[in-house]
Design a protein around this motif. Sequence first.
Motif, PDB file in Angstrom:
ATOM      1  N   HIS A  47       0.831  -1.207   0.000  1.00 54.99           N
ATOM      2  CA  HIS A  47       0.000   0.000   0.000  1.00 54.99           C
ATOM      3  C   HIS A  47       0.869   1.262   0.000  1.00 54.99           C
ATOM      4  O   HIS A  47       0.576   2.226  -0.723  1.00 54.99           O
ATOM      5  CB  HIS A  47      -0.929   0.008   1.205  1.00 54.99           C
ATOM      6  N   VAL A  52      -2.363   1.083  -3.122  1.00 51.96           N
ATOM      7  CA  VAL A  52      -3.445   0.132  -3.373  1.00 51.96           C
ATOM      8  C   VAL A  52      -3.618  -0.762  -2.148  1.00 51.96           C
ATOM      9  O   VAL A  52      -2.653  -1.303  -1.614  1.00 51.96           O
ATOM     10  CB  VAL A  52      -3.138  -0.750  -4.604  1.00 51.96           C
ATOM     11  N   GLY A  55      -8.309  -5.966  -2.049  1.00 54.82           N
ATOM     12  CA  GLY A  55      -9.708  -6.164  -1.680  1.00 54.82           C
ATOM     13  C   GLY A  55     -10.187  -7.555  -2.045  1.00 54.82           C
ATOM     14  O   GLY A  55      -9.940  -8.030  -3.160  1.00 54.82           O
ATOM     15  N   ARG A  84      -9.162  -5.021   2.474  1.00 60.90           N
ATOM     16  CA  ARG A  84     -10.583  -4.669   2.480  1.00 60.90           C
ATOM     17  C   ARG A  84     -11.408  -5.913   2.175  1.00 60.90           C
ATOM     18  O   ARG A  84     -11.030  -6.746   1.350  1.00 60.90           O
ATOM     19  CB  ARG A  84     -10.879  -3.583   1.443  1.00 60.90           C
ATOM     20  N   ASP A 109     -14.697  -4.425 -11.176  1.00 65.65           N
ATOM     21  CA  ASP A 109     -14.479  -3.461 -10.100  1.00 65.65           C
ATOM     22  C   ASP A 109     -12.989  -3.384  -9.753  1.00 65.65           C
ATOM     23  O   ASP A 109     -12.408  -4.364  -9.281  1.00 65.65           O
ATOM     24  CB  ASP A 109     -15.284  -3.887  -8.862  1.00 65.65           C
ATOM     25  N   GLU A 111     -11.506  -2.066  -7.316  1.00 65.41           N
ATOM     26  CA  GLU A 111     -11.218  -2.185  -5.889  1.00 65.41           C
ATOM     27  C   GLU A 111     -11.231  -3.635  -5.407  1.00 65.41           C
ATOM     28  O   GLU A 111     -10.802  -3.927  -4.288  1.00 65.41           O
ATOM     29  CB  GLU A 111     -12.223  -1.365  -5.075  1.00 65.41           C
TER      30      GLU A 111
END
Length: 323
Positions: A47, A52, A55, A84, A109, A111
């Motif tokens: 991250h 990032v 997820g 996530r 998606d 994410e």
Amino acid sequence: MSEKTASETASGSTGGAGENGGASLIDGRAFAKNLRQRTADEVKAFHEKHGVTPGLAVVLVGNDPASEVYVRNKALETHRVGMRSFMHMLPETTSEGSLLHLIERLNEDPEIHGILVQLPLPKHIDPFRVTNAIAPNKDVDGLGEVNAGRLMTGLPGIIPCTPLGCLMLLKSELGDLRGLNATVIGASNLVGKPMALLLLNEGCTVSICHIDTVDPAAVARTADILVVATGNSRLVKKDWVKPGATVIDVGITRIPTEGGKTRLVGDVDFDEVAPIAGRITPVPGGVGPMTIACLLRNTLKAARMSIGDKACKESGDKNWLPY
């Protein structure tokens, strides 16, 4: 790894591993804890470098209480390592078309880096169609035909979580597996087949026993490594096991005991086999904790793949997959 033996577990002794003839216990809980911590450290570094956060989307169709608990545990562990979690709890009556539409949205998606659809699915939904609808670079269960095909051909890919966990435990205990005889009892797409391929790719001589095997005990007795994944509680007895073999018990079944209580047992009759084996995974506390830990590793791998080849190579992960 724990060096406590099966006989020590029963007696409370703190002597050296195997000194009483009992197998050394392979501590899956301790290994999984260390793996989760390493994953958390790498998630943080990933991250910080790329901005990032990995997820993971988990989809459950139906209201099976055991599956609900298992899925919630996955979500909890996902948060604990800094990822996530996206939960999708769908009713039993969800149509196959609706489920496939959800998977399509999750595929698109940005994410979402990993998608897991909890099995089994209701009978009106085709699990193969659902599994193969997941984008290969988000298939963190490693069950789609692309990742399965890459495993079969020895190419890098996303490896199914439970067999990957078993392999990690084996290599931590035995080191180089080349030249060892390995027998896998059970030929499911979820565990048995990918486990056999992983062992083959490590240089083992591999046998697979299944429901039509004439004398599985005779085959099992040739194994330096014995992996059992059948769903039949306490199937494997002491006469199935080569003295000193390493035994990996993937099975888990809850059985009744006296007083109306229950306890968990594996596919291996632990009390019989532990005095014969050299190393053995207990149930619980062996393979089980490794499955979720490897799911988290696969999700991080998928996030690295979303950044590109460079991030995967930088990670030092030889199994990066350049889609």
